[in-house]
Motif scaffolding. Structure first.
Motif, PDB file in Angstrom:
ATOM      1  N   LEU A 239      92.473 -17.136  19.379  1.00 47.29           N
ATOM      2  CA  LEU A 239      92.886 -15.438  20.409  1.00 47.29           C
ATOM      3  C   LEU A 239      91.653 -14.891  20.187  1.00 47.29           C
ATOM      4  O   LEU A 239      90.830 -15.055  19.637  1.00 47.29           O
ATOM      5  N   GLY A 253      97.007  -7.736  20.359  1.00 46.76           N
ATOM      6  CA  GLY A 253      96.072  -8.720  20.042  1.00 46.76           C
ATOM      7  C   GLY A 253      96.373  -9.372  18.296  1.00 46.76           C
ATOM      8  O   GLY A 253      96.240 -10.113  17.643  1.00 46.76           O
ATOM      9  N   ARG A 254      96.202  -7.880  17.590  1.00 55.39           N
ATOM     10  CA  ARG A 254      96.137  -8.619  15.969  1.00 55.39           C
ATOM     11  C   ARG A 254      97.481  -8.849  16.117  1.00 55.39           C
ATOM     12  O   ARG A 254      97.776  -9.026  14.756  1.00 55.39           O
ATOM     13  N   ALA A 257      98.042 -12.264  16.274  1.00 54.96           N
ATOM     14  CA  ALA A 257      96.758 -12.942  15.404  1.00 54.96           C
ATOM     15  C   ALA A 257      96.979 -12.749  14.197  1.00 54.96           C
ATOM     16  O   ALA A 257      97.022 -13.631  12.512  1.00 54.96           O
ATOM     17  N   GLU A 258      98.026 -11.958  13.731  1.00 58.33           N
ATOM     18  CA  GLU A 258      98.411 -11.427  12.325  1.00 58.33           C
ATOM     19  C   GLU A 258      99.716 -13.286  11.594  1.00 58.33           C
ATOM     20  O   GLU A 258      99.646 -13.334  10.454  1.00 58.33           O
ATOM     21  N   CYS A 263      96.018 -18.626  12.916  1.00 57.73           N
ATOM     22  CA  CYS A 263      95.047 -18.364  14.254  1.00 57.73           C
ATOM     23  C   CYS A 263      94.011 -17.779  13.711  1.00 57.73           C
ATOM     24  O   CYS A 263      93.306 -17.375  13.311  1.00 57.73           O
ATOM     25  N   ALA A 265      91.207 -15.339  14.758  1.00 56.80           N
ATOM     26  CA  ALA A 265      90.418 -14.341  16.349  1.00 56.80           C
ATOM     27  C   ALA A 265      89.440 -13.808  16.314  1.00 56.80           C
ATOM     28  O   ALA A 265      89.233 -13.423  15.680  1.00 56.80           O
ATOM     29  N   ARG A 304      89.308 -13.894  12.219  1.00 51.53           N
ATOM     30  CA  ARG A 304      89.896 -14.436  10.885  1.00 51.53           C
ATOM     31  C   ARG A 304      90.773 -15.576  11.112  1.00 51.53           C
ATOM     32  O   ARG A 304      91.119 -16.109  12.705  1.00 51.53           O
TER      33      ARG A 304
END
Length: 305
Positions: A239, A253-254, A257-258, A263, A265, A304
């Protein structure tokens, strides 16, 4: 030279999909899911890069856009079935996918419902699920428009889309110029680049070639539940999101990703909604085609895993 000739894929139920291929015909296959509103011609932007790196890009018009037939009462999960049918017609067993902006929910649906056929999934500046209360609480100021959109009755979508469609068919360059004025400098520079502007113009005109049906169908899908949780995705997802994005806020986006397991990111502080996929296109393609994990330290954002 990019192949702008369109190939028509017909499903057994009679629905048709328009596709265009870019890059190298014998390269590693990558399906490209265009933004909102958009068309398969959007992927022409990465043709030269895909050719250089031996990638076969297969760009598909969503129903109602470009050459794909309109299909009422669509749900997000239908897209994975459609891509499976198209891949079968092209005799492709496994492949990677890339969803940009409004194409991201469709990439997520494929990651959820057809993981055995995917090598990697890329999400760039992607729209997140609008039915997630936890996400909507993060949005503030202008970003709250997503809350308002979700509450609007569907008929209210039609008028602005009809006007946008009319402008896109007659003078798409003026419509894009109007949009560019509302964007941060990094995105204005990307959209007004002399090499990029004609490609965006062609894609916008093609997006509304059938009218506003495709864009309306997209808005209806975006406003409903995706039909699955992001936590249910169990395939490799890369991502990217720009922190200067004023079209799809970086909070989206965050949020994704979480919640997507595994993922990787990348958040880029100096990129926006249009500058990121244009200026970072080569690195994105390389990461999606690499059989190894995304290298640590890529880009000028944070990763991450």
């Amino acid at each position: 030279m990019a192949d702008d000739g369109t190939r028509i894929i017909r499903q057994e139920n009679g629905h048709i999909f328009g596709i265009s291929e870019f890059g190298t015909p014998t390269g590693k296959p990558l399906f490209y899911f265009h933004g909102f509103p958009g068309s398969r011609l959007e992927a022409r932007i990465i043709h030269q890069l895909a050719w250089r790196h031996q990638i076969r890009v297969i760009a598909v018009d969503r129903p109602g856009y470009g050459k794909s037939s309109y299909q009422p009462q669509r749900r997000l999960s239908h897209w994975s079935r459609d891509i499976g049918d198209i891949a079968d017609a092209l005799e492709l067993d496994r492949f990677s996918i890339l969803g940009v902006s409004g194409g991201a929910p469709y990439a997520a649906a494929c990651a959820r419902f057809m993981p055995d056929r995917l090598i990697k999934t890329g999400i760039v500046c992607g729209l997140a699920p609008l039915d997630e209360a936890a996400l909507l609480k993060r949005l503030h100021g202008p970003d709250r428009r997503f809350v308002w959109m979700k509450k609007l009755p569907r008929p209210l979508y039609r008028l602005p889309l009809l006007l946008a469609g009319l402008a896109a068919r007659r003078q798409p360059q003026h419509l894009l110029a109007l949009v560019a004025r509302t964007l941060p400098p990094c995105d204005r520079a990307a959209m007004t680049d002399e090499d990029i502007r004609p490609l965006l113009t062609d894609s916008m005109r093609e997006a509304f070639s059938q009218g506003s049906a495709g864009a309306f169908a997209d808005l209806c899908v975006y406003g409903e539940s995706w039909g699955f949780a992001l936590e249910d995705i169990r395939t490799k997802v890369l991502l990217w999101h720009g922190e200067k994005d004023t079209v799809v806020p970086c909070a989206m986006g965050r949020f994704m990703a979480e919640r997507i397991a595994g993922c990787a990111a990348t958040f880029l502080p100096e990129e926006g909604h249009f500058s990121l996929p244009l200026l970072q296109a080569e690195a994105i393609l390389m990461a999606l085609m690499d059989q190894d994990d995304l290298p640590t330290g890529y880009g000028n954002g944070t990763i991450r895993g």
